[in-house]
Design an enzyme around this catalytic site. Sequence first.
Site, mmCIF file in Angstrom:
data_model
loop_
_atom_site.group_PDB
_atom_site.id
_atom_site.type_symbol
_atom_site.label_atom_id
_atom_site.label_comp_id
_atom_site.label_asym_id
_atom_site.label_seq_id
_atom_site.Cartn_x
_atom_site.Cartn_y
_atom_site.Cartn_z
ATOM 1 N N GLY A 53 13.270 10.831 32.655
ATOM 2 C CA GLY A 53 12.729 9.483 32.571
ATOM 3 C C GLY A 53 11.490 9.323 33.433
ATOM 4 O O GLY A 53 10.499 8.703 33.017
ATOM 5 N N HIS B 147 15.236 11.754 28.590
ATOM 6 C CA HIS B 147 16.649 11.533 28.903
ATOM 7 C C HIS B 147 16.893 11.844 30.366
ATOM 8 O O HIS B 147 16.475 12.892 30.873
ATOM 9 C CB HIS B 147 17.546 12.415 28.040
ATOM 10 C CG HIS B 147 19.007 12.305 28.374
ATOM 11 N ND1 HIS B 147 19.740 13.355 28.894
ATOM 12 C CD2 HIS B 147 19.875 11.258 28.285
ATOM 13 C CE1 HIS B 147 20.990 12.967 29.103
ATOM 14 N NE2 HIS B 147 21.099 11.706 28.733
ATOM 15 N N SER B 148 17.517 10.899 31.075
ATOM 16 C CA SER B 148 18.007 11.122 32.426
ATOM 17 C C SER B 148 16.874 11.504 33.376
ATOM 18 O O SER B 148 15.911 10.753 33.529
ATOM 19 C CB SER B 148 19.102 12.194 32.379
ATOM 20 O OG SER B 148 19.841 12.222 33.570
ATOM 21 N N GLN B 149 16.970 12.671 34.028
ATOM 22 C CA GLN B 149 15.974 13.117 34.992
ATOM 23 C C GLN B 149 14.555 12.999 34.451
ATOM 24 O O GLN B 149 13.622 12.654 35.182
ATOM 25 C CB GLN B 149 16.254 14.572 35.375
ATOM 26 C CG GLN B 149 15.227 15.190 36.320
ATOM 27 C CD GLN B 149 15.215 16.710 36.238
ATOM 28 O OE1 GLN B 149 15.396 17.277 35.156
ATOM 29 N NE2 GLN B 149 15.027 17.358 37.373
#
Length: 385
Positions: free
Chosen positions: A224, A220-222
């Site tokens: 990735g 998720h998010s960072q």
Amino acid sequence: MANLRPALGIAFVTLVLAIAAAPALAEVKLPVPAVDQSAIAKRGFFYVGGHYVGDPGKHIMQGQIYVEVLAPKVQKRPYPLVLIHGAAQTATNWMGTPDGREGWAEYFVEQGYVVYMIDQPMRGRSAYHPGDGATRMFTTENEQFQFTAIESDGTWPGREKHTQWPGEGANKGKQGDPIFDSFYATQVETVLSPEETEQRNQDAGAALLDKIGPAIVLTHSQSGAFGWLIVDARPKLVKAIIAIEPSGPPFEAAIIGTGKARPWGPTDIPITYDPPVKDPSEFALVRDEKPDGPDKFLCWMQKAPARQLVNLKNIPTVVISAEASYHQLYDNCTVKYLNQAGMQHIEWMPLQSKGIHGNGHMVMIEKNNLQIAKVIDDWAVKNVK
């Protein structure tokens, strides 16, 4: 023996009366949020990765990660899920919601997955040391702008569609609202250096897969970027990537930042290309002449023939984007770039295409979090062989 019968009968009656007279156990009621975990057969934790650093007599361990494991009573899915949180977060992202509802960890166990959750290196229960570098703490204003009150505090087209953050009233999603305060209490310091963070997570993620075997990696998010790097390090041990709003787009920051970013495309540190790349300056890049749709970011792509991400090309991958999130405007560029670089089994899944509307960036804790988890499980069942 006949003389014992009356005594035995009296003893039996006395036992029955004692049991009947015993006070009934009351149902446990807690003054704090708690959810049913009856689907979990086993639960544990361990640490993996890391190495000792320091001068003689002053050694410390650096780079290890805390891992929590939940196992179902019946394993119905062939591979475990590894859940990796984003910036400022810990594994609490998966363990429940700020308003006390069931989280993704328990949901996926109910579907028959073994679930592993980590605290990133230098984060939460994975020790941070001052020598690891400068950190940043997200302010309440940062959180409201990016995650929780984007319909009023965000600046990008589509933010007004945000309806899924839990709570009610004019102050929903903002400092002082009890649900926001509960969420903000979970936030922790984040190491500023993306290079240091990505290298530590690649090393620790590879060590985790070496220990547990083949798995599906959900980021998720960072985190990735960590997914692509973990596959690059252990391509035979990653059976699929589920990238929820991964850090992007390639080569340039957008909306929540400006300027050059991710000089290796999907990452800030080297990742394996063919032909090889020794320095990011070797990339021949070209910007699309027009965006892929209204309000979309103008993607950066490689000039043909594109160098290939050889270790990622055979991995089933889905990039999931929420309808009201800022990622809706550029995740298509991440998918487009990775596809050009050889990932032939990658797809972009805007949640509205599945009839799921109103979400911001923190989909795992919003009101319809389990509906989104079902979409993820459905994709995995279909695509992971």
